[in-house]
Motif scaffolding. Structure first.
Motif, PDB file in Angstrom:
ATOM      1  N   GLY A 120       0.810  -1.218   0.000  1.00 54.48           N
ATOM      2  CA  GLY A 120       0.000   0.000   0.000  1.00 54.48           C
ATOM      3  C   GLY A 120       0.838   1.260   0.000  1.00 54.48           C
ATOM      4  O   GLY A 120       0.573   2.201  -0.746  1.00 54.48           O
ATOM      5  N   LEU A 121       1.871   1.280   0.840  1.00 56.09           N
ATOM      6  CA  LEU A 121       2.727   2.466   0.897  1.00 56.09           C
ATOM      7  C   LEU A 121       3.547   2.634  -0.372  1.00 56.09           C
ATOM      8  O   LEU A 121       3.774   3.755  -0.822  1.00 56.09           O
ATOM      9  CB  LEU A 121       3.650   2.390   2.113  1.00 56.09           C
ATOM     10  N   THR A 122       3.980   1.538  -0.950  1.00 58.08           N
ATOM     11  CA  THR A 122       4.758   1.621  -2.181  1.00 58.08           C
ATOM     12  C   THR A 122       3.913   2.187  -3.314  1.00 58.08           C
ATOM     13  O   THR A 122       4.370   3.044  -4.070  1.00 58.08           O
ATOM     14  CB  THR A 122       5.298   0.236  -2.569  1.00 58.08           C
ATOM     15  N   SER A 123       2.671   1.745  -3.432  1.00 58.61           N
ATOM     16  CA  SER A 123       1.833   2.201  -4.537  1.00 58.61           C
ATOM     17  C   SER A 123       1.375   3.636  -4.359  1.00 58.61           C
ATOM     18  O   SER A 123       1.164   4.340  -5.336  1.00 58.61           O
ATOM     19  CB  SER A 123       0.616   1.287  -4.691  1.00 58.61           C
ATOM     20  N   ALA A 124       1.222   4.089  -3.132  1.00 61.97           N
ATOM     21  CA  ALA A 124       0.718   5.438  -2.885  1.00 61.97           C
ATOM     22  C   ALA A 124       1.810   6.415  -2.469  1.00 61.97           C
ATOM     23  O   ALA A 124       1.509   7.526  -2.039  1.00 61.97           O
ATOM     24  CB  ALA A 124      -0.356   5.379  -1.808  1.00 61.97           C
ATOM     25  N   ALA A 125       3.062   6.027  -2.608  1.00 62.92           N
ATOM     26  CA  ALA A 125       4.164   6.864  -2.125  1.00 62.92           C
ATOM     27  C   ALA A 125       4.185   8.238  -2.779  1.00 62.92           C
ATOM     28  O   ALA A 125       4.449   9.244  -2.111  1.00 62.92           O
ATOM     29  CB  ALA A 125       5.499   6.159  -2.353  1.00 62.92           C
ATOM     30  N   GLY A 126       3.891   8.317  -4.061  1.00 62.27           N
ATOM     31  CA  GLY A 126       3.905   9.609  -4.754  1.00 62.27           C
ATOM     32  C   GLY A 126       2.869  10.560  -4.196  1.00 62.27           C
ATOM     33  O   GLY A 126       3.149  11.735  -3.925  1.00 62.27           O
ATOM     34  N   GLY A 127       1.658  10.079  -4.002  1.00 61.30           N
ATOM     35  CA  GLY A 127       0.594  10.925  -3.468  1.00 61.30           C
ATOM     36  C   GLY A 127       0.832  11.327  -2.027  1.00 61.30           C
ATOM     37  O   GLY A 127       0.578  12.467  -1.638  1.00 61.30           O
ATOM     38  N   ILE A 128       1.326  10.399  -1.227  1.00 61.58           N
ATOM     39  CA  ILE A 128       1.614  10.709   0.171  1.00 61.58           C
ATOM     40  C   ILE A 128       2.732  11.738   0.270  1.00 61.58           C
ATOM     41  O   ILE A 128       2.657  12.696   1.041  1.00 61.58           O
ATOM     42  CB  ILE A 128       1.976   9.424   0.948  1.00 61.58           C
ATOM     43  N   THR A 129       3.768  11.573  -0.539  1.00 63.48           N
ATOM     44  CA  THR A 129       4.880  12.525  -0.533  1.00 63.48           C
ATOM     45  C   THR A 129       4.422  13.904  -0.977  1.00 63.48           C
ATOM     46  O   THR A 129       4.796  14.917  -0.383  1.00 63.48           O
ATOM     47  CB  THR A 129       6.010  12.025  -1.454  1.00 63.48           C
ATOM     48  N   ALA A 130       3.600  13.974  -2.020  1.00 62.42           N
ATOM     49  CA  ALA A 130       3.087  15.268  -2.486  1.00 62.42           C
ATOM     50  C   ALA A 130       2.262  15.945  -1.400  1.00 62.42           C
ATOM     51  O   ALA A 130       2.400  17.154  -1.171  1.00 62.42           O
ATOM     52  CB  ALA A 130       2.262  15.064  -3.751  1.00 62.42           C
ATOM     53  N   ALA A 131       1.407  15.190  -0.710  1.00 60.29           N
ATOM     54  CA  ALA A 131       0.591  15.772   0.352  1.00 60.29           C
ATOM     55  C   ALA A 131       1.468  16.319   1.473  1.00 60.29           C
ATOM     56  O   ALA A 131       1.212  17.404   2.010  1.00 60.29           O
ATOM     57  CB  ALA A 131      -0.379  14.728   0.893  1.00 60.29           C
ATOM     58  N   MET A 132       2.523  15.585   1.817  1.00 58.61           N
ATOM     59  CA  MET A 132       3.417  16.052   2.880  1.00 58.61           C
ATOM     60  C   MET A 132       4.167  17.313   2.460  1.00 58.61           C
ATOM     61  O   MET A 132       4.288  18.266   3.238  1.00 58.61           O
ATOM     62  CB  MET A 132       4.397  14.938   3.262  1.00 58.61           C
ATOM     63  N   LEU A 133       4.661  17.336   1.226  1.00 57.51           N
ATOM     64  CA  LEU A 133       5.400  18.506   0.757  1.00 57.51           C
ATOM     65  C   LEU A 133       4.509  19.740   0.641  1.00 57.51           C
ATOM     66  O   LEU A 133       4.907  20.843   1.037  1.00 57.51           O
ATOM     67  CB  LEU A 133       6.069  18.209  -0.586  1.00 57.51           C
ATOM     68  N   PHE A 134       3.308  19.582   0.106  1.00 61.47           N
ATOM     69  CA  PHE A 134       2.400  20.722  -0.003  1.00 61.47           C
ATOM     70  C   PHE A 134       1.965  21.208   1.376  1.00 61.47           C
ATOM     71  O   PHE A 134       1.798  22.408   1.591  1.00 61.47           O
ATOM     72  CB  PHE A 134       1.190  20.379  -0.867  1.00 61.47           C
ATOM     73  N   GLY A 135       1.787  20.296   2.319  1.00 57.66           N
ATOM     74  CA  GLY A 135       1.481  20.693   3.693  1.00 57.66           C
ATOM     75  C   GLY A 135       2.625  21.474   4.316  1.00 57.66           C
ATOM     76  O   GLY A 135       2.411  22.478   5.001  1.00 57.66           O
ATOM     77  N   LEU A 136       3.855  21.034   4.069  1.00 59.62           N
ATOM     78  CA  LEU A 136       5.022  21.752   4.575  1.00 59.62           C
ATOM     79  C   LEU A 136       5.114  23.141   3.960  1.00 59.62           C
ATOM     80  O   LEU A 136       5.345  24.136   4.663  1.00 59.62           O
ATOM     81  CB  LEU A 136       6.296  20.956   4.279  1.00 59.62           C
ATOM     82  N   LEU A 137       4.927  23.229   2.647  1.00 55.05           N
ATOM     83  CA  LEU A 137       4.972  24.540   1.984  1.00 55.05           C
ATOM     84  C   LEU A 137       3.882  25.471   2.518  1.00 55.05           C
ATOM     85  O   LEU A 137       4.131  26.652   2.749  1.00 55.05           O
ATOM     86  CB  LEU A 137       4.822  24.377   0.478  1.00 55.05           C
ATOM     87  N   ALA A 138       2.686  24.951   2.726  1.00 52.24           N
ATOM     88  CA  ALA A 138       1.604  25.777   3.257  1.00 52.24           C
ATOM     89  C   ALA A 138       1.931  26.252   4.668  1.00 52.24           C
ATOM     90  O   ALA A 138       1.651  27.402   5.024  1.00 52.24           O
ATOM     91  CB  ALA A 138       0.292  24.997   3.250  1.00 52.24           C
TER      92      ALA A 138
END
Length: 117
Positions: free
Chosen positions: A90-108
């Motif tokens: 599950g984490l391998t398949s969704a890694a891109g989306g999870i990483t994007a959410a974390m980065l956008f949250g950090l930027l915000a």
């Protein structure tokens, strides 16, 4: 025609969520979890891939698409790695989306300050 189907299916998914908020005592967190679980179940039954084929991003962007992505990744990892795939797929398949959410949250959080109500 693809845009119309994406709009209709995505709008229907959002409408169901809004109706659940308005007419039930379910909390938003429970509704979100329900969407993810629904995506997993529909993916396991083989129905969600057909919906994705019809609606494209209208079906993959909402949370039920995330649940389907997790289930799909777990299924693939189990066939490749066996029992260990249950934990990693599950984490391998969704890694891109999870990483994007974390980065956008950090930027915000860097661009804006939270205020007390």
């Amino acid at each position: 025609m693809n845009y119309l189907w994406a709009f209709l299916v995505g709008g229907l998914i959002c409408t169901v969520g809004q109706l659940l908020i308005d007419f039930t005592k379910l909390t938003p967190a429970r509704i979100l979890v329900g969407y993810v679980v629904t995506g997993v179940i529909l993916g396991a039954l083989g129905l969600y891939p057909k919906l994705v084929e019809l609606a494209g991003a209208g079906a993959t962007v909402p949370l039920c698409g995330f649940g389907n992505l997790l289930a799909k990744g777990i299924r693939q990892a189990v066939t490749e790695q066996g029992f260990l795939g249950i934990l990693t797929g599950g984490l391998t398949s969704a890694a891109g989306g999870i990483t994007a959410a974390m980065l956008f949250g950090l930027l915000a959080s860097l661009c804006f300050r939270a205020k007390d109500k």
